[in-house]
Design a protein around this motif. Structure first.
Motif, PDB file in Angstrom:
ATOM      1  N   ASP A 226       0.867  -1.171   0.000  1.00 27.24           N
ATOM      2  CA  ASP A 226       0.000   0.000   0.000  1.00 27.24           C
ATOM      3  C   ASP A 226       0.904   1.221   0.000  1.00 27.24           C
ATOM      4  O   ASP A 226       1.494   1.565   1.029  1.00 27.24           O
ATOM      5  CB  ASP A 226      -0.907  -0.016   1.228  1.00 27.24           C
ATOM      6  CG  ASP A 226      -1.870   1.166   1.270  1.00 27.24           C
ATOM      7  OD1 ASP A 226      -1.773   2.040   0.379  1.00 27.24           O
ATOM      8  OD2 ASP A 226      -2.681   1.240   2.215  1.00 27.24           O
ATOM      9  N   GLN A 229      -0.281   4.173   2.557  1.00 23.23           N
ATOM     10  CA  GLN A 229      -0.611   3.799   3.937  1.00 23.23           C
ATOM     11  C   GLN A 229      -0.338   4.978   4.863  1.00 23.23           C
ATOM     12  O   GLN A 229       0.737   5.569   4.832  1.00 23.23           O
ATOM     13  CB  GLN A 229       0.228   2.577   4.331  1.00 23.23           C
ATOM     14  CG  GLN A 229      -0.138   1.946   5.651  1.00 23.23           C
ATOM     15  CD  GLN A 229       0.491   2.653   6.843  1.00 23.23           C
ATOM     16  OE1 GLN A 229      -0.136   2.788   7.889  1.00 23.23           O
ATOM     17  NE2 GLN A 229       1.715   3.121   6.705  1.00 23.23           N
ATOM     18  N   GLY A 241       3.070   0.456   3.289  1.00 18.42           N
ATOM     19  CA  GLY A 241       2.714  -0.785   3.963  1.00 18.42           C
ATOM     20  C   GLY A 241       3.082  -1.944   3.062  1.00 18.42           C
ATOM     21  O   GLY A 241       2.549  -2.055   1.948  1.00 18.42           O
ATOM     22  N   TYR A 334       6.561  -1.903   7.504  1.00 15.84           N
ATOM     23  CA  TYR A 334       6.232  -0.579   6.993  1.00 15.84           C
ATOM     24  C   TYR A 334       7.558   0.128   6.694  1.00 15.84           C
ATOM     25  O   TYR A 334       8.525  -0.002   7.454  1.00 15.84           O
ATOM     26  CB  TYR A 334       5.403   0.207   8.006  1.00 15.84           C
ATOM     27  CG  TYR A 334       4.108  -0.495   8.351  1.00 15.84           C
ATOM     28  CD1 TYR A 334       2.941  -0.188   7.660  1.00 15.84           C
ATOM     29  CD2 TYR A 334       4.057  -1.480   9.331  1.00 15.84           C
ATOM     30  CE1 TYR A 334       1.746  -0.857   7.956  1.00 15.84           C
ATOM     31  CE2 TYR A 334       2.885  -2.135   9.629  1.00 15.84           C
ATOM     32  CZ  TYR A 334       1.726  -1.833   8.946  1.00 15.84           C
ATOM     33  OH  TYR A 334       0.553  -2.500   9.228  1.00 15.84           O
TER      34      TYR A 334
END
Length: 341
Positions: A226, A229, A241, A334
């Motif tokens: 992502d 994120q 992410g 992350y």
């Protein structure tokens, strides 16, 4: 037996009287003058007066009329009773490990017959930087420096430019990044001296902060991601992410045209370890192929990594940078603040 009892009692009384008179004689010989302080030495060079000493050191305070010393005060901080040894001409004492002032800490001695003060420099250690947060930022962003011995702070420089100090304590400094500065060495100064952090602030070339930049694109594999994120973020409003679908999947970024490392010495990346990542590894590799380097993850917090390019084989150009899961598990991480300086 009874005839000897009075003699025993007489001898006992005589003995007690001798002890009493001896004690009185000792009291009468006690120097009752007001104490005076003249100089300070250390325990190894007892005849060489000192102009200053450091927190926590053992010292000898010299003077007169010091045998009845009851306390030694260092600018409002008392030495522990168990660490004071006095005779008429000197006091051996350990300075407390922390005092009120970074430099000027007068010594006050109290005896049965008065007090005396000696103005003296007792210096805190040079400043100690343990970390700063965040590891990158732009002008006017707030940065917190953690460490110790920041009392009397005289300034903080980032890349040679003075930062605006928001607040400071002995163990923490809050500042704002000065205008025109995006990266550089962090130096903290106190009256004792200046120290430079081992970690460099900021990014000279950005791969990702709130978006991919500078010709870099996402070419990850065996994973989902992502790129927008916004829940777990190191800095700014966006972080990547990245979930490894299988063990040995990879977050990978490509630069077009090929990135030249001329003028750069370190790769930086911040990674937050998701559930189950404690102690797990991510392996960095480059294309064209050079050396690899393993990062150990910490679960539940952001960790800032700085990897010298010499640890990655000293590449002159880079086409791909790959951050491969290297513990054989599907996991969530992350990623933020990727770049070079």
């Amino acid at each position: 037996m009874k005839k000897n009892t009075p003699s025993i009692r007489i001898y006992a009384m005589v003995a007690l009287m001798l002890v009493f008179f001896a004690a009185c004689k000792k009291d009468n010989n006690e120097n009752t003058g007001t104490p005076t302080l003249t100089e300070v030495t250390n325990l190894t060079a007892r005849t060489a007066p000192l102009s200053s000493v450091g927190y926590g050191e053992w010292i000898i305070i010299k003077g007169a009329n010091l045998a009845t010393t009851s306390k030694v005060d260092f600018n409002g901080t008392l030495a522990a009773d168990s660490l004071i040894y006095a005779n008429d001409n000197s006091i051996t004492v350990k300075i407390p490990s922390s005092l009120k002032d970074p430099v000027n800490n007068p010594i006050t001695v109290t005896t049965k017959y008065g007090t005396a003060t000696l103005n003296f420099k007792i210096l805190q250690p040079a400043p100690l930087i343990t970390d700063f947060d965040p590891a990158a930022g732009g002008p006017d962003d707030q940065v917190t420096i953690k460490g110790n011995y920041f009392k009397g702070l005289t300034g903080v420089m980032i890349n040679g430019v003075a930062a605006n100090i928001v607040s400071s304590t002995q163990t923490e400094i809050k500042l704002k990044v000065p205008a025109g500065v995006t990266y550089g060495l962090v130096a903290v100064s106190t009256p004792i001296g200046t120290v430079t952090a081992t970690k460099t602030f900021g990014l000279k070339h950005v791969i990702f902060d709130d978006a991919l930049r500078g010709g870099w694109s996402n070419t990850s594999y065996s994973s989902t991601w992502d790129m927008l994120q916004s829940v777990i973020v190191r800095r700014g409003s966006i972080a990547i992410g990245h979930k490894y679908s299988v063990g040995f999947g990879a977050a990978r970024f490509r630069c077009i045209p090929t990135f030249s490392t001329t003028g750069y010495t370190v790769l930086k990346i911040s990674i937050y370890g998701g559930p189950g990542t404690a102690g797990k590894k991510v392996r960095i590799s480059l294309t064209p192929a050079k050396s690899t380097y393993d990062l150990v993850l910490t679960e539940g917090v952001w960790t800032d990594y700085q990897i010298p390019l010499t640890n990655l084989g000293g590449p002159t150009v880079i086409d791909y940078i790959t951050f491969q899961e290297f513990s054989g598990i599907a996991s969530q991480i992350y990623i933020d603040d990727i770049g070079f300086y």
